[in-house]
Design a protein around this motif. Structure first.
Motif, PDB file in Angstrom:
ATOM      1  N   LEU A 142       0.832  -1.200   0.000  1.00 31.02           N
ATOM      2  CA  LEU A 142       0.000   0.000   0.000  1.00 31.02           C
ATOM      3  C   LEU A 142       0.870   1.255   0.000  1.00 31.02           C
ATOM      4  O   LEU A 142       0.602   2.218  -0.724  1.00 31.02           O
ATOM      5  CB  LEU A 142      -0.910  -0.009   1.228  1.00 31.02           C
ATOM      6  CG  LEU A 142      -2.064   0.997   1.204  1.00 31.02           C
ATOM      7  CD1 LEU A 142      -3.163   0.508   0.275  1.00 31.02           C
ATOM      8  CD2 LEU A 142      -2.624   1.208   2.611  1.00 31.02           C
ATOM      9  N   THR A 143       1.934   1.238   0.796  1.00 33.65           N
ATOM     10  CA  THR A 143       2.850   2.373   0.851  1.00 33.65           C
ATOM     11  C   THR A 143       3.566   2.563  -0.479  1.00 33.65           C
ATOM     12  O   THR A 143       3.808   3.692  -0.911  1.00 33.65           O
ATOM     13  CB  THR A 143       3.871   2.174   1.984  1.00 33.65           C
ATOM     14  OG1 THR A 143       3.179   1.933   3.209  1.00 33.65           O
ATOM     15  CG2 THR A 143       4.756   3.395   2.144  1.00 33.65           C
ATOM     16  N   THR A 144       3.895   1.461  -1.143  1.00 33.62           N
ATOM     17  CA  THR A 144       4.540   1.547  -2.453  1.00 33.62           C
ATOM     18  C   THR A 144       3.629   2.239  -3.458  1.00 33.62           C
ATOM     19  O   THR A 144       4.078   3.103  -4.234  1.00 33.62           O
ATOM     20  CB  THR A 144       4.909   0.141  -2.959  1.00 33.62           C
ATOM     21  OG1 THR A 144       5.848  -0.453  -2.058  1.00 33.62           O
ATOM     22  CG2 THR A 144       5.525   0.201  -4.352  1.00 33.62           C
ATOM     23  N   ILE A 145       2.352   1.895  -3.464  1.00 34.56           N
ATOM     24  CA  ILE A 145       1.408   2.545  -4.377  1.00 34.56           C
ATOM     25  C   ILE A 145       1.300   4.030  -4.057  1.00 34.56           C
ATOM     26  O   ILE A 145       1.281   4.884  -4.952  1.00 34.56           O
ATOM     27  CB  ILE A 145       0.032   1.861  -4.304  1.00 34.56           C
ATOM     28  CG1 ILE A 145       0.134   0.409  -4.791  1.00 34.56           C
ATOM     29  CG2 ILE A 145      -0.999   2.619  -5.146  1.00 34.56           C
ATOM     30  CD1 ILE A 145      -1.139  -0.392  -4.598  1.00 34.56           C
ATOM     31  N   TRP A 146       1.220   4.352  -2.768  1.00 35.03           N
ATOM     32  CA  TRP A 146       1.141   5.748  -2.354  1.00 35.03           C
ATOM     33  C   TRP A 146       2.370   6.533  -2.826  1.00 35.03           C
ATOM     34  O   TRP A 146       2.239   7.630  -3.392  1.00 35.03           O
ATOM     35  CB  TRP A 146       1.006   5.836  -0.842  1.00 35.03           C
ATOM     36  CG  TRP A 146       1.140   7.233  -0.303  1.00 35.03           C
ATOM     37  CD1 TRP A 146       2.200   7.754   0.359  1.00 35.03           C
ATOM     38  CD2 TRP A 146       0.179   8.281  -0.416  1.00 35.03           C
ATOM     39  NE1 TRP A 146       1.965   9.069   0.682  1.00 35.03           N
ATOM     40  CE2 TRP A 146       0.731   9.418   0.213  1.00 35.03           C
ATOM     41  CE3 TRP A 146      -1.090   8.376  -0.982  1.00 35.03           C
ATOM     42  CZ2 TRP A 146       0.046  10.633   0.284  1.00 35.03           C
ATOM     43  CZ3 TRP A 146      -1.767   9.594  -0.909  1.00 35.03           C
ATOM     44  CH2 TRP A 146      -1.194  10.701  -0.277  1.00 35.03           C
TER      45      TRP A 146
END
Length: 206
Positions: A142-146
Protein backbone atom coordinates in the motif's frame (compact mmCIF):
# COMPACT_ATOMS: atom_id res chain seq x y z
CA UNK A 1 27.30 13.34 5.64
CA UNK A 2 25.59 9.96 6.02
CA UNK A 3 24.89 9.31 2.37
CA UNK A 4 23.61 5.75 2.68
CA UNK A 5 22.81 5.06 -0.96
CA UNK A 6 23.40 6.43 -4.45
CA UNK A 7 22.55 4.85 -7.78
CA UNK A 8 23.17 6.01 -11.32
CA UNK A 9 20.39 5.58 -13.87
CA UNK A 10 22.35 5.14 -17.07
CA UNK A 11 24.48 8.20 -17.83
CA UNK A 12 21.72 10.75 -17.49
CA UNK A 13 20.36 10.45 -13.95
CA UNK A 14 21.27 9.73 -10.35
CA UNK A 15 19.33 9.35 -7.12
CA UNK A 16 20.40 9.15 -3.51
CA UNK A 17 19.25 8.60 0.05
CA UNK A 18 20.60 10.38 3.11
CA UNK A 19 20.05 9.35 6.72
CA UNK A 20 19.67 12.49 8.81
CA UNK A 21 21.77 12.33 11.96
CA UNK A 22 22.95 15.97 12.12
CA UNK A 23 21.51 18.66 14.34
CA UNK A 24 19.96 21.76 12.77
CA UNK A 25 23.09 23.92 13.43
CA UNK A 26 25.27 21.22 11.87
CA UNK A 27 23.07 21.10 8.77
CA UNK A 28 23.09 24.88 8.43
CA UNK A 29 26.88 24.85 8.73
CA UNK A 30 27.10 22.31 5.90
CA UNK A 31 24.68 24.32 3.77
CA UNK A 32 26.80 27.46 4.24
CA UNK A 33 29.49 25.83 2.06
CA UNK A 34 27.20 26.31 -0.95
CA UNK A 35 26.07 29.55 -2.63
CA UNK A 36 22.60 29.15 -1.12
CA UNK A 37 20.67 31.74 0.83
CA UNK A 38 18.37 29.44 2.78
CA UNK A 39 15.75 31.35 4.72
CA UNK A 40 14.63 29.67 7.94
CA UNK A 41 10.85 29.67 8.14
CA UNK A 42 9.64 31.05 11.45
CA UNK A 43 7.51 28.61 13.41
CA UNK A 44 8.39 25.61 11.28
CA UNK A 45 8.91 22.34 13.11
CA UNK A 46 12.63 21.70 13.79
CA UNK A 47 12.41 18.12 12.53
CA UNK A 48 10.86 19.30 9.25
CA UNK A 49 13.53 21.97 8.89
CA UNK A 50 16.26 19.34 9.29
CA UNK A 51 14.61 17.16 6.65
CA UNK A 52 14.21 20.07 4.22
CA UNK A 53 17.83 21.20 4.57
CA UNK A 54 19.13 17.63 4.30
CA UNK A 55 17.21 17.14 1.04
CA UNK A 56 18.80 20.27 -0.39
CA UNK A 57 22.27 19.24 0.72
CA UNK A 58 21.75 15.84 -0.87
CA UNK A 59 20.70 17.49 -4.13
CA UNK A 60 23.93 19.54 -4.14
CA UNK A 61 25.98 16.40 -3.53
CA UNK A 62 24.30 14.50 -6.35
CA UNK A 63 24.69 17.51 -8.65
CA UNK A 64 28.44 17.54 -8.03
CA UNK A 65 28.57 13.81 -8.82
CA UNK A 66 27.01 14.60 -12.23
CA UNK A 67 29.35 17.52 -12.89
CA UNK A 68 26.67 20.14 -12.27
CA UNK A 69 26.95 23.39 -10.34
CA UNK A 70 23.62 23.03 -8.56
CA UNK A 71 22.91 26.10 -6.45
CA UNK A 72 19.85 27.41 -4.68
CA UNK A 73 16.71 25.35 -5.19
CA UNK A 74 13.69 27.45 -6.08
CA UNK A 75 10.00 26.53 -6.40
CA UNK A 76 7.82 27.23 -9.44
CA UNK A 77 4.14 28.22 -9.39
CA UNK A 78 3.22 24.57 -8.89
CA UNK A 79 5.61 24.19 -5.90
CA UNK A 80 7.96 22.02 -7.97
CA UNK A 81 11.71 22.49 -7.24
CA UNK A 82 14.13 23.70 -9.90
CA UNK A 83 17.57 25.21 -10.32
CA UNK A 84 17.63 28.65 -11.87
CA UNK A 85 21.00 28.09 -13.59
CA UNK A 86 20.77 24.40 -14.46
CA UNK A 87 18.84 22.70 -17.24
CA UNK A 88 18.86 19.45 -15.27
CA UNK A 89 15.62 18.46 -13.55
CA UNK A 90 15.37 17.42 -9.94
CA UNK A 91 12.93 16.15 -7.37
CA UNK A 92 13.32 15.86 -3.61
CA UNK A 93 11.49 14.11 -0.78
CA UNK A 94 11.92 13.70 2.95
CA UNK A 95 10.38 11.90 5.87
CA UNK A 96 11.30 11.09 9.44
CA UNK A 97 15.06 10.54 9.57
CA UNK A 98 15.71 10.47 5.81
CA UNK A 99 15.94 12.64 2.71
CA UNK A 100 15.98 11.58 -0.94
CA UNK A 101 16.66 13.29 -4.26
CA UNK A 102 16.82 12.46 -7.94
CA UNK A 103 18.46 14.43 -10.75
CA UNK A 104 17.94 13.86 -14.47
CA UNK A 105 19.98 15.78 -17.02
CA UNK A 106 17.15 16.05 -19.55
CA UNK A 107 13.87 14.47 -18.45
CA UNK A 108 11.29 15.38 -15.86
CA UNK A 109 11.54 13.19 -12.75
CA UNK A 110 9.90 12.56 -9.40
CA UNK A 111 10.80 10.80 -6.16
CA UNK A 112 8.98 10.01 -2.93
CA UNK A 113 9.93 8.21 0.29
CA UNK A 114 7.65 7.09 3.09
CA UNK A 115 7.59 4.84 6.14
CA UNK A 116 4.73 2.34 6.15
CA UNK A 117 2.11 3.67 8.55
CA UNK A 118 -1.38 2.52 9.41
CA UNK A 119 -2.82 5.94 8.56
CA UNK A 120 -2.34 5.14 4.86
CA UNK A 121 -5.14 2.56 5.14
CA UNK A 122 -7.45 5.39 6.23
CA UNK A 123 -6.72 7.72 3.33
CA UNK A 124 -6.34 5.00 0.66
CA UNK A 125 -10.05 4.78 -0.28
CA UNK A 126 -10.02 8.49 -1.16
CA UNK A 127 -6.90 8.42 -3.36
CA UNK A 128 -6.65 4.81 -4.60
CA UNK A 129 -8.83 3.17 -7.23
CA UNK A 130 -10.58 -0.11 -6.43
CA UNK A 131 -8.04 -1.90 -8.63
CA UNK A 132 -5.13 -0.38 -6.69
CA UNK A 133 -6.69 -1.28 -3.36
CA UNK A 134 -7.11 -4.86 -4.54
CA UNK A 135 -3.37 -5.05 -5.32
CA UNK A 136 -2.31 -4.04 -1.80
CA UNK A 137 -2.04 -7.29 0.16
CA UNK A 138 -0.10 -5.60 2.98
CA UNK A 139 0.98 -2.22 4.30
CA UNK A 140 4.30 -2.29 2.44
CA UNK A 141 2.53 -2.68 -0.91
CA UNK A 142 0.00 0.00 0.00
CA UNK A 143 2.85 2.37 0.85
CA UNK A 144 4.54 1.55 -2.45
CA UNK A 145 1.41 2.55 -4.38
CA UNK A 146 1.14 5.75 -2.35
CA UNK A 147 4.79 6.66 -3.02
CA UNK A 148 4.35 5.87 -6.72
CA UNK A 149 1.39 8.25 -6.96
CA UNK A 150 3.37 10.97 -5.20
CA UNK A 151 6.36 10.44 -7.51
CA UNK A 152 4.09 10.60 -10.56
CA UNK A 153 2.49 13.78 -9.23
CA UNK A 154 5.91 15.38 -8.84
CA UNK A 155 6.86 14.24 -12.35
CA UNK A 156 3.67 15.82 -13.74
CA UNK A 157 4.68 19.28 -12.44
CA UNK A 158 1.72 21.22 -13.79
CA UNK A 159 -0.60 21.66 -10.88
CA UNK A 160 -3.87 20.07 -9.88
CA UNK A 161 -4.50 16.42 -10.69
CA UNK A 162 -6.89 13.85 -9.25
CA UNK A 163 -4.90 11.15 -7.45
CA UNK A 164 -7.61 8.49 -7.57
CA UNK A 165 -8.38 8.58 -11.29
CA UNK A 166 -5.60 10.45 -13.10
CA UNK A 167 -2.62 8.78 -11.42
CA UNK A 168 -2.79 5.04 -11.98
CA UNK A 169 -0.36 2.50 -10.49
CA UNK A 170 -0.01 -1.22 -11.06
CA UNK A 171 2.10 -3.66 -9.05
CA UNK A 172 3.33 -6.87 -10.65
CA UNK A 173 5.56 -8.74 -8.24
CA UNK A 174 8.70 -6.63 -7.83
CA UNK A 175 7.83 -4.51 -10.84
CA UNK A 176 5.77 -1.36 -10.82
CA UNK A 177 4.19 0.65 -13.63
CA UNK A 178 2.09 3.78 -13.78
CA UNK A 179 0.17 6.17 -15.98
CA UNK A 180 -0.65 9.86 -15.79
CA UNK A 181 -3.76 11.07 -17.59
CA UNK A 182 -4.44 14.79 -17.93
CA UNK A 183 -5.92 17.08 -20.58
CA UNK A 184 -6.70 14.18 -22.89
CA UNK A 185 -3.03 13.12 -22.76
CA UNK A 186 -1.64 9.93 -21.28
CA UNK A 187 1.97 9.29 -20.31
CA UNK A 188 3.71 6.34 -18.69
CA UNK A 189 6.89 7.46 -16.88
CA UNK A 190 9.36 4.74 -15.97
CA UNK A 191 8.74 3.79 -12.33
CA UNK A 192 11.25 2.07 -10.06
CA UNK A 193 11.02 1.14 -6.40
CA UNK A 194 13.59 0.42 -3.73
CA UNK A 195 13.68 -0.13 0.00
CA UNK A 196 16.00 0.77 2.84
CA UNK A 197 14.91 -1.56 5.59
CA UNK A 198 11.19 -0.73 5.81
CA UNK A 199 11.51 2.69 4.18
CA UNK A 200 9.86 2.74 0.74
CA UNK A 201 11.49 4.65 -2.13
CA UNK A 202 9.80 5.16 -5.52
CA UNK A 203 11.17 7.31 -8.33
CA UNK A 204 10.25 7.93 -11.96
CA UNK A 205 11.33 9.78 -15.06
CA UNK A 206 10.37 10.33 -18.69
Amino acid sequence: MPLVKTAHIGNEAIWGLWQITETLPELLHLLAAYPIDYQLQAGKNIARLRESIAARLLAQTLAAMKGLQGGAIQKDEFDAPFWAHEAARLSISHTTGFAAAIIHLHASCGIDIEWPHERIWKIAPRVFSSEELAQAANLQQLTTIWCAKEALYKWHRVGSIEFRTQLQVKLNGNRISGMVQSNQRMASPILCKDNFDELVVVYCWL
